[in-house]
Design a protein around this motif. Structure first.
Motif: not given
Length: 132
Positions: A17-19, A22-30, A45-48
């Protein structure tokens, strides 16, 4: 997550799920990076979250796209598909793996991909990881 020409990072999540993602994506990417995905709803939600999101529409028969018309199909996820394909083929005969042991299999395949050595040469990097 897999960077083309780079390392793969696998983290087993409770769900997709998006929730949760989100955290791993934000931690591992710029922020501002390109995120090549399929049309799975959790990625909408990635564009947001600050990512450019070129995706292919498999539902319309699109598997690669050359957005800048330079002859190179930039928009595809073949790198990720190529990573998962041998893992799935290797796990298939087992007809299921316990949730507790799956991270071990994923970690092994992450290591094999990242050291980029096959055959007998793979033994030394694996042993170095075990004793480190």
């Amino acid at each position: 997550m897999l960077q083309r020409g780079g390392a793969v990072m696998i983290e087993m999540l409770e769900n997709v799920r998006q929730v949760t993602i989100q955290s791993p994506i934000m931690q591992l990417t710029a922020s501002g990076m390109w995120a090549y995905t399929g049309e799975y709803d959790s990625y909408r939600q990635l564009p947001e979250w600050g990512f450019d999101l070129p995706y292919r529409s498999h539902g319309r028969g699109e598997y690669a796209r050359d957005d800048d018309e330079n002859g190179f199909h930039e928009v595809h996820v073949n790198t990720a598909a190529r990573f998962w394909s041998p893992l799935c083929a290797w796990l298939r005969p087992h007809r299921g793996i316990s949730r507790e042991k799956l991270p071990l299999y994923l970690g092994f395949f992450q290591c094999v991909h990242n050291v980029r050595i096959r055959g007998k040469g793979l033994l030394r990097p694996l042993l170095e990881l075990l004793v480190a």
